[in-house]
Design an enzyme around this catalytic site. Sequence first.
Site, PDB file in Angstrom:
ATOM      1  N   LEU A  53      12.129 -17.376   4.656  1.00 36.20           N
ATOM      2  CA  LEU A  53      10.928 -16.514   4.777  1.00 36.20           C
ATOM      3  C   LEU A  53      10.521 -15.785   3.315  1.00 36.20           C
ATOM      4  O   LEU A  53      11.227 -15.451   2.657  1.00 36.20           O
ATOM      5  CB  LEU A  53      11.103 -15.386   5.547  1.00 36.20           C
ATOM      6  CG  LEU A  53      11.391 -15.571   7.078  1.00 36.20           C
ATOM      7  CD1 LEU A  53      11.819 -14.308   7.571  1.00 36.20           C
ATOM      8  CD2 LEU A  53      10.216 -16.197   7.869  1.00 36.20           C
ATOM      9  N   HIS A  54       9.124 -16.179   2.894  1.00 33.09           N
ATOM     10  CA  HIS A  54       8.654 -15.349   1.647  1.00 33.09           C
ATOM     11  C   HIS A  54       7.130 -15.425   1.747  1.00 33.09           C
ATOM     12  O   HIS A  54       6.808 -14.734   0.770  1.00 33.09           O
ATOM     13  CB  HIS A  54       9.006 -15.992   0.474  1.00 33.09           C
ATOM     14  CG  HIS A  54       8.180 -17.388   0.145  1.00 33.09           C
ATOM     15  ND1 HIS A  54       8.528 -18.697   0.643  1.00 33.09           N
ATOM     16  CD2 HIS A  54       7.349 -17.852  -0.640  1.00 33.09           C
ATOM     17  CE1 HIS A  54       7.768 -19.545   0.294  1.00 33.09           C
ATOM     18  NE2 HIS A  54       7.092 -18.927  -0.359  1.00 33.09           N
ATOM     19  N   ARG A  55       6.501 -15.947   2.930  1.00 31.84           N
ATOM     20  CA  ARG A  55       5.074 -15.616   2.707  1.00 31.84           C
ATOM     21  C   ARG A  55       4.756 -14.175   2.971  1.00 31.84           C
ATOM     22  O   ARG A  55       5.177 -13.468   3.761  1.00 31.84           O
ATOM     23  CB  ARG A  55       4.201 -16.397   3.883  1.00 31.84           C
ATOM     24  CG  ARG A  55       4.447 -17.822   3.769  1.00 31.84           C
ATOM     25  CD  ARG A  55       3.221 -18.486   2.798  1.00 31.84           C
ATOM     26  NE  ARG A  55       3.875 -19.771   2.061  1.00 31.84           N
ATOM     27  CZ  ARG A  55       3.944 -20.233   0.945  1.00 31.84           C
ATOM     28  NH1 ARG A  55       3.447 -19.312   0.036  1.00 31.84           N
ATOM     29  NH2 ARG A  55       4.210 -21.351   0.817  1.00 31.84           N
TER      30      ARG A  55
END
Length: 352
Positions: free
Chosen positions: A201-203
């Site tokens: 996850l990084h958005r």
Amino acid sequence: MKVITIVGARPQFIKLGSFSRELRKFHTELIIHTGQHFDSEMSDLFFRDLEIPQPDFNLNINGGTHGQQTSQMISSIETILIKEQPQLVVVFGDTNSTLAGALATVKLGIPCLHVEAGLRSFNRSMPEEINRVVADHTSDYLFAPTQTAMINMEKEGLSSKAFLTGDIMVDSLSWGSEKAKSSMIMESLGLHNQHFSLLTLHRPYNVDDPLTLSTILSKLIDLRGTVVFPIHPRTKSIVEKNGITIPSNFVLTKPLGYLDFIKLQEASTRIITDSGGIQKEAFLLKKPCITLRSETEWVETVAEGWNLLLDVFSPNLIGRIESFNPTHKAKQVFGLNVTKKMISIINNQFIN
Ligand code: UD1
Ligand code: UDP
């Protein structure tokens, strides 16, 4: 001829690996690393894993607002380009380093080539969408990974400079899969013979709001089996600042090198992600992919039935994740031997 390649973020090092290897058979390459990603496990590790020569220039520009970061990069890249006078500059993907590289180059009247052109999420709140549109409209040569990207560019009047090459990550993955055979990551994470989901996850829209991030993580507690979570530095800092609890069924790790990460993807039961590159790798590796986004640029992976887009707040999230189990054969949508095609187009345009 002298070619300058510009990279700065993890997915760009992965694309550069294949590109640089083939380019150097014919041309002199100088690499500019903007410094956007700088932790050793987000940068140096990739140069080692992908056997990329050390960058000729490291600008050490990171952090700040988008405007600050991009403007500092433009200014520093411009200085190097004026001194080095390359015949061609190549930028990759859709990060701030891509945008800065393209703008600095075209303003000097130097030909600019954009690898991974024509992608659109049609979501202008994503910084990447703005970066892609500007890089495509300013660059002189556009290498498209998919037919959809070609169609997007046709609609924007860009066809005359667009080439359908396929996706360079196909070549990086096939090179990396061979090397990944010797990875010991399964043993070092204690995962031998275990079913696990792999999560990244990084958005910003998933992780920047602590409430959204903790909601996602707390929902994934109910997933059967272990969740392996190599945590992106952006996400790690939000977790730490806000004291967000990592669920007990998670194996949390630092970001992993490319070869270890390929090994984990291959061994996983499913991949849950908001990454662009990982959606493609999951597809190529025939792993069910659940993308925690409401839209994607990689529409082929969804159309072929191997990628499920899920809004993190949608009802029955866990049930939908667990019941998503594609098994059918998918079409080959990202091309083959992509890098050779790219370099031969460059040779045709510039040498012959
Ligand atoms: C960037 C790209 C995104 C890409 C992603 C790949 C932009 C606007 N975003 O997002 O398109 O999908 O890279 O991973 O270009 N940080 C560290 N150490 C690092 C790298 C980052 O601590 O090695 C920190 C930064 O200081 C910053 C945060 O993580 O505070 C986010 O980094 P940034 O490069 O701005 O954006 P990403 O979320 O990594
Ligand atoms: N990746 C990696 N280690 C990790 C997570 C991802 O090597 O811990 C690789 C992954 O295999 C893919 C790329 O990083 O090739 C995707 O980059 P990222 O998700 O950071 O960016 P995006 O593709 O969304 O721009």
